[in-house]
Scaffold this motif. Structure first.
Motif, PDB file in Angstrom:
ATOM      1  N   TYR A   1       0.828  -1.205   0.000  1.00 16.87           N
ATOM      2  CA  TYR A   1       0.000   0.000   0.000  1.00 16.87           C
ATOM      3  C   TYR A   1       0.865   1.257   0.000  1.00 16.87           C
ATOM      4  O   TYR A   1       0.515   2.278   0.574  1.00 16.87           O
ATOM      5  N   ASN A   2       1.995   1.167  -0.707  1.00 15.52           N
ATOM      6  CA  ASN A   2       2.878   2.305  -0.945  1.00 15.52           C
ATOM      7  C   ASN A   2       3.140   2.452  -2.432  1.00 15.52           C
ATOM      8  O   ASN A   2       3.286   1.454  -3.156  1.00 15.52           O
ATOM      9  N   ILE A   3       3.214   3.697  -2.893  1.00 11.51           N
ATOM     10  CA  ILE A   3       3.642   4.032  -4.260  1.00 11.51           C
ATOM     11  C   ILE A   3       4.991   4.732  -4.158  1.00 11.51           C
ATOM     12  O   ILE A   3       5.160   5.648  -3.356  1.00 11.51           O
ATOM     13  N   GLY A   4       5.945   4.321  -4.975  1.00  7.40           N
ATOM     14  CA  GLY A   4       7.236   4.980  -4.996  1.00  7.40           C
ATOM     15  C   GLY A   4       7.227   6.172  -5.939  1.00  7.40           C
ATOM     16  O   GLY A   4       6.882   6.031  -7.119  1.00  7.40           O
ATOM     17  N   TRP A   5       7.566   7.352  -5.421  1.00  7.05           N
ATOM     18  CA  TRP A   5       7.694   8.565  -6.253  1.00  7.05           C
ATOM     19  C   TRP A   5       9.182   8.863  -6.374  1.00  7.05           C
ATOM     20  O   TRP A   5       9.824   9.269  -5.414  1.00  7.05           O
ATOM     21  N   ALA A   6       9.745   8.607  -7.550  1.00  2.00           N
ATOM     22  CA  ALA A   6      11.177   8.764  -7.784  1.00  2.00           C
ATOM     23  C   ALA A   6      11.442  10.150  -8.359  1.00  2.00           C
ATOM     24  O   ALA A   6      11.166  10.423  -9.529  1.00  2.00           O
ATOM     25  N   MET A   7      11.986  11.019  -7.514  1.00  2.00           N
ATOM     26  CA  MET A   7      12.207  12.420  -7.882  1.00  2.00           C
ATOM     27  C   MET A   7      13.690  12.670  -8.116  1.00  2.00           C
ATOM     28  O   MET A   7      14.535  12.171  -7.364  1.00  2.00           O
TER      29      MET A   7
ATOM     30  N   ILE B   1       2.668   7.524  -0.192  1.00  2.00           N
ATOM     31  CA  ILE B   1       3.768   7.761  -1.135  1.00  2.00           C
ATOM     32  C   ILE B   1       5.098   7.640  -0.417  1.00  2.00           C
ATOM     33  O   ILE B   1       5.294   8.220   0.646  1.00  2.00           O
ATOM     34  N   LEU B   2       5.992   6.890  -1.000  1.00  2.00           N
ATOM     35  CA  LEU B   2       7.356   6.772  -0.481  1.00  2.00           C
ATOM     36  C   LEU B   2       8.284   7.511  -1.446  1.00  2.00           C
ATOM     37  O   LEU B   2       8.390   7.148  -2.612  1.00  2.00           O
ATOM     38  N   LEU B   3       8.925   8.561  -0.939  1.00  2.00           N
ATOM     39  CA  LEU B   3       9.784   9.413  -1.763  1.00  2.00           C
ATOM     40  C   LEU B   3      11.162   8.792  -1.915  1.00  2.00           C
ATOM     41  O   LEU B   3      11.804   8.396  -0.933  1.00  2.00           O
ATOM     42  N   THR B   4      11.625   8.697  -3.150  1.00  2.00           N
ATOM     43  CA  THR B   4      12.949   8.166  -3.460  1.00  2.00           C
ATOM     44  C   THR B   4      13.684   9.156  -4.347  1.00  2.00           C
ATOM     45  O   THR B   4      13.102   9.682  -5.303  1.00  2.00           O
ATOM     46  N   MET B   5      14.929   9.428  -4.034  1.00  2.00           N
ATOM     47  CA  MET B   5      15.733  10.334  -4.861  1.00  2.00           C
ATOM     48  C   MET B   5      16.562   9.523  -5.855  1.00  2.00           C
ATOM     49  O   MET B   5      17.189   8.526  -5.490  1.00  2.00           O
ATOM     50  N   VAL B   6      16.546   9.959  -7.105  1.00  2.00           N
ATOM     51  CA  VAL B   6      17.357   9.315  -8.139  1.00  2.00           C
ATOM     52  C   VAL B   6      18.250  10.365  -8.793  1.00  2.00           C
ATOM     53  O   VAL B   6      17.904  11.547  -8.855  1.00  2.00           O
TER      54      VAL B   6
ATOM     55  N   ALA C   1      13.192  -1.007  -4.229  1.00  2.00           N
ATOM     56  CA  ALA C   1      12.605  -2.068  -5.057  1.00  2.00           C
ATOM     57  C   ALA C   1      12.969  -3.450  -4.530  1.00  2.00           C
ATOM     58  O   ALA C   1      12.106  -4.331  -4.399  1.00  2.00           O
ATOM     59  N   LYS C   2      14.234  -3.655  -4.217  1.00  2.00           N
ATOM     60  CA  LYS C   2      14.682  -4.980  -3.766  1.00  2.00           C
ATOM     61  C   LYS C   2      14.103  -5.357  -2.411  1.00  2.00           C
ATOM     62  O   LYS C   2      13.889  -6.539  -2.125  1.00  2.00           O
ATOM     63  N   ASN C   3      13.833  -4.358  -1.567  1.00  2.00           N
ATOM     64  CA  ASN C   3      13.235  -4.625  -0.256  1.00  2.00           C
ATOM     65  C   ASN C   3      11.706  -4.677  -0.324  1.00  2.00           C
ATOM     66  O   ASN C   3      11.048  -4.794   0.720  1.00  2.00           O
ATOM     67  N   ARG C   4      11.164  -4.575  -1.528  1.00  2.26           N
ATOM     68  CA  ARG C   4       9.714  -4.671  -1.757  1.00  2.26           C
ATOM     69  C   ARG C   4       8.922  -3.713  -0.870  1.00  2.26           C
ATOM     70  O   ARG C   4       7.931  -4.090  -0.240  1.00  2.26           O
ATOM     71  N   LYS C   5       9.364  -2.474  -0.840  1.00  2.00           N
ATOM     72  CA  LYS C   5       8.705  -1.472   0.001  1.00  2.00           C
ATOM     73  C   LYS C   5       7.551  -0.775  -0.708  1.00  2.00           C
ATOM     74  O   LYS C   5       6.803  -0.019  -0.084  1.00  2.00           O
ATOM     75  N   VAL C   6       7.435  -0.981  -2.023  1.00  3.58           N
ATOM     76  CA  VAL C   6       6.363  -0.342  -2.785  1.00  3.58           C
ATOM     77  C   VAL C   6       5.735  -1.361  -3.735  1.00  3.58           C
ATOM     78  O   VAL C   6       6.344  -2.381  -4.077  1.00  3.58           O
ATOM     79  N   ASP C   7       4.508  -1.033  -4.170  1.00  3.46           N
ATOM     80  CA  ASP C   7       3.820  -1.892  -5.134  1.00  3.46           C
ATOM     81  C   ASP C   7       4.047  -1.422  -6.566  1.00  3.46           C
ATOM     82  O   ASP C   7       3.732  -2.144  -7.520  1.00  3.46           O
TER      83      ASP C   7
END
Length: 336
Positions: free
Chosen positions: A68-74, A104-109, A121-127
């Motif tokens: 129940y998390n979406i990854g937002w890669a900013m 929303i789980l914020l990820t910096m790229v 992604a590898k820890n399966r923290k988002v769907d």
């Protein structure tokens, strides 16, 4: 009040005890998965409804193999002027995610570092993921495609088989350039940023298509790209003035703001001495006098469409590989 709320909350164990069934039976009845008799299922559902049972999101996620998390890669390497765009995109993502009971789980790229993205992604923290930017050499998109995690890009991509949501930059830039040509402008200078950003390629393509359609000669020496710093833009402006450009078109608001600052420093009048337009509008250009001719987009809509599309993918629905969002041409005093 808080203690009263806690007191009134019931758990799966409470439901199981009250009905004389196992916790597994209650969980299966709630999720709709597994073998449970219809009578037992209805008894569980009626009980939880009458007792206001609210499933714990984490427990619900585990039961359905969801986070129940979406990854937002900013982009973590974005310049400060670019941040409002990504923030507005995230508002659109958030509106849709909340309506689906997601966080929303914020990820910096970064262009050369996607370690945070990989770890999440590898820890399966988002769907699923939404990538806020696309690059010509796009490590993030390539990784997600190979990993099989559902994802959508905001921006077009050169990578086959990925779902993209973008503004229609080619049509927008072509239309604005065509309007300027019909106003009698024929000698353009085009100033833009890094060529690893797909958006700069699409905007350049729109500009070229307009010039070709109207039989306007494009002087390649007056196309200035890869201008990442303000000093780079200043040098491009100096050269455009020496080459007697009628109009400087800026690829984005950051470049346009630097261009305007340089012209003010040189006491160059707009639009009397040279005309100015921008292929992207933002608060950076709002208070300029004269007002700047620009293209206007809605980043919040972009984020919302991307998020809705991601949910459709996660629900195994068929989606278009590419969706284009509209734009508005704002003709102002800088090109009069």
């Amino acid at each position: 009040m808080i203690q009263e709320e806690k007191k009134n909350k019931i758990t799966i164990a409470d439901v199981a005890d009250a009905l004389g069934v196992s916790k597994t039976t209650v969980s299966r009845a709630i999720s709709g998965k597994g073998r449970v008799g219809q009578g037992t299922r209805m008894k569980v559902l009626n009980y939880i409804e009458s007792n206001n049972y609210i499933p714990n999101p984490m427990a619900k996620g585990l039961a359905r193999s969801k986070t129940y998390n979406i990854g937002w890669a900013m982009p973590g390497d974005s310049a400060i002027p670019s941040l409002p765009f990504f923030q507005r995109c995230m508002l659109g993502v958030s509106d849709v995610a909340v309506s689906e009971d997601y966080d929303i789980l914020l990820t910096m790229v970064y262009e050369d570092d996607i370690s945070q993205l990989k770890r999440v992604a590898k820890n399966r923290k988002v769907d699923g993921f939404i990538l806020g930017r696309t690059l010509m050499e796009d490590q993030g998109a390539e990784f997600l495609k190979e990993s099989g995690i559902p994802f959508v890009t905001i921006g077009s991509s050169e990578i086959d088989g990925i779902v993209q949501v973008d503004n229609d930059h080619i049509a927008a830039c072509k239309e604005l350039t065509s309007i300027l040509i019909m106003k009698g402008i024929t000698r353009f200078a085009l100033i833009g940023g890094g060529l690893n950003h797909v958006v700069n390629h699409t905007r350049l393509r729109g500009f070229r298509e307009a010039c070709e359609e109207h039989d306007i000669y494009v002087d390649e020496d007056m196309i200035y790209l890869n201008n990442e710093a303000g000093a780079d833009v200043e040098r491009a402006v100096d050269d455009a003035l020496r080459n007697q450009a009628d109009c400087i078109i800026c690829m984005d608001d950051r470049v346009c703001a630097s261009t305007l600052a340089k012209l003010r420093k040189e006491n160059v009048s707009i639009p009397e001495d040279i005309k100015i337009a921008s292929f992207y509008n933002s608060e950076l250009l709002e208070n300029n006098q004269p007002a700047i001719t620009t293209l206007s987009y809605d980043p919040k809509e972009l984020g919302a469409v991307a998020c809705r599309t991601l949910f459709e993918i996660m629900e195994d629905r068929e989606v278009a590989n590419r969706q284009l969002i509209g734009y508005e041409v704002l003709l102002k005093g800088s090109t009069q």
